[in-house]
Scaffold this active site. Sequence first.
Site, PDB file in Angstrom:
ATOM      1  N   HIS A  14       1.120  -1.258  -0.260  1.00  0.00           N
ATOM      2  CA  HIS A  14       0.103  -0.383   0.234  1.00  0.00           C
ATOM      3  C   HIS A  14       0.888   1.262   0.250  1.00  0.00           C
ATOM      4  O   HIS A  14       0.656   2.528   0.205  1.00  0.00           O
ATOM      5  CB  HIS A  14      -0.861  -0.220   1.510  1.00  0.00           C
ATOM      6  CG  HIS A  14      -2.108  -1.070   1.561  1.00  0.00           C
ATOM      7  ND1 HIS A  14      -1.415  -2.521   1.056  1.00  0.00           N
ATOM      8  CD2 HIS A  14      -3.256  -0.930   1.186  1.00  0.00           C
ATOM      9  CE1 HIS A  14      -2.794  -2.865   0.952  1.00  0.00           C
ATOM     10  NE2 HIS A  14      -3.558  -2.436   1.103  1.00  0.00           N
ATOM     11  N   ASP A  74       9.535  -6.725   1.877  1.00  0.00           N
ATOM     12  CA  ASP A  74       9.396  -5.743   3.449  1.00  0.00           C
ATOM     13  C   ASP A  74      11.013  -5.161   3.437  1.00  0.00           C
ATOM     14  O   ASP A  74      12.221  -6.060   2.599  1.00  0.00           O
ATOM     15  CB  ASP A  74       9.091  -6.401   4.253  1.00  0.00           C
ATOM     16  CG  ASP A  74       9.376  -6.113   5.776  1.00  0.00           C
ATOM     17  OD1 ASP A  74       8.239  -5.546   5.803  1.00  0.00           O
ATOM     18  OD2 ASP A  74       9.761  -5.737   7.020  1.00  0.00           O
ATOM     19  N   SER A  75      11.211  -3.679   3.805  1.00  0.00           N
ATOM     20  CA  SER A  75      12.405  -3.364   4.105  1.00  0.00           C
ATOM     21  C   SER A  75      12.709  -2.520   4.948  1.00  0.00           C
ATOM     22  O   SER A  75      11.718  -2.280   6.024  1.00  0.00           O
ATOM     23  CB  SER A  75      12.485  -2.143   2.660  1.00  0.00           C
ATOM     24  OG  SER A  75      11.472  -1.133   1.953  1.00  0.00           O
ATOM     25  N   PHE A 163      11.530   8.280  -1.871  1.00  0.00           N
ATOM     26  CA  PHE A 163      11.008   8.213  -0.870  1.00  0.00           C
ATOM     27  C   PHE A 163      11.572   7.849   1.062  1.00  0.00           C
ATOM     28  O   PHE A 163      12.699   7.635   0.401  1.00  0.00           O
ATOM     29  CB  PHE A 163       9.351   7.493  -0.947  1.00  0.00           C
ATOM     30  CG  PHE A 163      10.704   6.051  -0.825  1.00  0.00           C
ATOM     31  CD1 PHE A 163      10.427   5.395  -1.910  1.00  0.00           C
ATOM     32  CD2 PHE A 163       9.371   4.900   0.057  1.00  0.00           C
ATOM     33  CE1 PHE A 163      11.031   3.885  -1.695  1.00  0.00           C
ATOM     34  CE2 PHE A 163       9.952   3.523   0.280  1.00  0.00           C
ATOM     35  CZ  PHE A 163      10.788   3.263  -0.915  1.00  0.00           C
ATOM     36  N   HIS A 199      19.238  -2.025  -2.069  1.00  0.00           N
ATOM     37  CA  HIS A 199      18.693  -2.865  -1.884  1.00  0.00           C
ATOM     38  C   HIS A 199      17.789  -3.597  -2.625  1.00  0.00           C
ATOM     39  O   HIS A 199      17.626  -4.949  -2.793  1.00  0.00           O
ATOM     40  CB  HIS A 199      18.257  -2.592  -0.350  1.00  0.00           C
ATOM     41  CG  HIS A 199      17.216  -1.168  -0.700  1.00  0.00           C
ATOM     42  ND1 HIS A 199      17.732  -0.500  -0.907  1.00  0.00           N
ATOM     43  CD2 HIS A 199      16.259  -1.326   0.730  1.00  0.00           C
ATOM     44  CE1 HIS A 199      16.823   0.407  -0.119  1.00  0.00           C
ATOM     45  NE2 HIS A 199      15.571  -0.372   0.087  1.00  0.00           N
TER      46      HIS A 199
HETATM   47  P1  IMP Z   1       7.652  -1.722   5.401  1.00  0.00           P
HETATM   48  O1  IMP Z   1       6.599  -1.331   4.303  1.00  0.00           O
HETATM   49  O2  IMP Z   1       7.174  -2.166   6.705  1.00  0.00           O
HETATM   50  O3  IMP Z   1       9.026  -2.700   4.250  1.00  0.00           O
HETATM   51  O4  IMP Z   1       8.827  -0.398   5.207  1.00  0.00           O
HETATM   52  C1  IMP Z   1       9.595  -0.032   5.202  1.00  0.00           C
HETATM   53  C2  IMP Z   1      10.265   1.436   5.336  1.00  0.00           C
HETATM   54  O5  IMP Z   1      11.415   1.183   5.123  1.00  0.00           O
HETATM   55  C3  IMP Z   1       8.880   2.472   4.927  1.00  0.00           C
HETATM   56  O6  IMP Z   1       9.456   3.754   5.913  1.00  0.00           O
HETATM   57  C4  IMP Z   1      10.141   3.062   3.569  1.00  0.00           C
HETATM   58  O7  IMP Z   1      10.194   4.362   4.087  1.00  0.00           O
HETATM   59  C5  IMP Z   1      11.855   2.764   4.292  1.00  0.00           C
HETATM   60  N1  IMP Z   1      12.253   2.491   3.238  1.00  0.00           N
HETATM   61  C6  IMP Z   1      12.622   0.933   2.067  1.00  0.00           C
HETATM   62  N2  IMP Z   1      13.140   1.264   1.359  1.00  0.00           N
HETATM   63  C7  IMP Z   1      13.411   1.944   0.837  1.00  0.00           C
HETATM   64  C8  IMP Z   1      13.929   3.438  -0.138  1.00  0.00           C
HETATM   65  O8  IMP Z   1      14.749   2.418  -0.831  1.00  0.00           O
HETATM   66  N3  IMP Z   1      14.373   4.634   0.435  1.00  0.00           N
HETATM   67  C9  IMP Z   1      13.774   4.742   1.536  1.00  0.00           C
HETATM   68  N4  IMP Z   1      13.233   4.153   2.509  1.00  0.00           N
HETATM   69  C10 IMP Z   1      13.193   2.982   1.753  1.00  0.00           C
END
Ligand code: IMP
Length: 214
Positions: A14, A74-75, A163, A199
Site C-alpha cells: 500500500h 519488506d524493507s 521516498f 537494496h
Molecule cells: P515496510 O513497508 O514495512 O517494509 O517499511 C519499509 C520502511 O523503510 C518504509 O518506511 C520506507 O520508507 C523505508 N524504506 C524502504 N526502502 C526504502 C528506500 O528505498 N528508500 C527510502 N526509504 C526506504
Amino acid sequence: MRKLDDKTLVVASHNAGKIREIRDLIGPLGFEAKSAADLNFVEPEETGTTFEENATIKALASARASGLPALSDDSGLAIDALDGAPGVYTANWAEREDRSRDFAMAMEKVERALNEKGAMTPESRTARFVSVLCLAWPDGHVELFRGEVEGQVVWPPRGTSGFGYDPVFQPKGYDTTFGEMTAEEKHGWKPGDASALSHRARAFKLFAETCLGA
Ligand code: IMP
C-alpha cells in the site's frame, strides 16, 4: 525454485513509493502489476520480527486474496550505532498518532538517536538498507530474496527524489544521497545488466534471475 509463468502479478503493498519502484523494476520485463492498494485489499498486520517474516505475511495475504502470484517487499534501514534500529520498525518510526506517516519527523528521530549515541563522524554512522522480496503463490508456496546496500546516514537530509529515508542515506562510494539520485541511478539495474545499486534492485535481480530466468 519455482518459476513464474504468469505475466500478471499483484504488488503486495500500500506504499506508493514502493509500488512505483517495483513497477519500474518489473515493467521492462513485460509484467503487468496490480497493487494491493488498487485492489482494495486490507493491509495485514506486520507481526513478524524479521524482514523475511513480514514479507511473507504480506505476499501470502495478497496471493490468497487475488488468486494470483504476489510480490511483496519488506524493507528498512539498519543503523550500526543503533544496534540495527530502526530495522523492521523503519515504517513505524514515521508513524504519527493518526497513523499517517511523516518521514521528515522519522529522519529527525534517527538523527536525535545518533546524537544521543555521540555518533557524529561518518565512520560512526554506517548503515544499510535491506529489502526482502517475497514471491508467493495462492497455494502457499513462497520464494524469498534479500538485497542490501551499505552506506552512511548523513545530516541534514539532501534531495527530494525517491521516498522515505532516501534524503539521509548515502551509499558507500558515492557523494550523493539516494534522495539526490534519479530512479535509474538509485537502482542501477537494467534487464540483463550485471550491476545493481539499491537494496531493492539487488533483491529484484535475484528474483529475476531465479524466477524469470532474466
Ligand atoms: P515496510 O513497508 O514495512 O517494509 O517499511 C519499509 C520502511 O523503510 C518504509 O518506511 C520506507 O520508507 C523505508 N524504506 C524502504 N526502502 C526504502 C528506500 O528505498 N528508500 C527510502 N526509504 C526506504
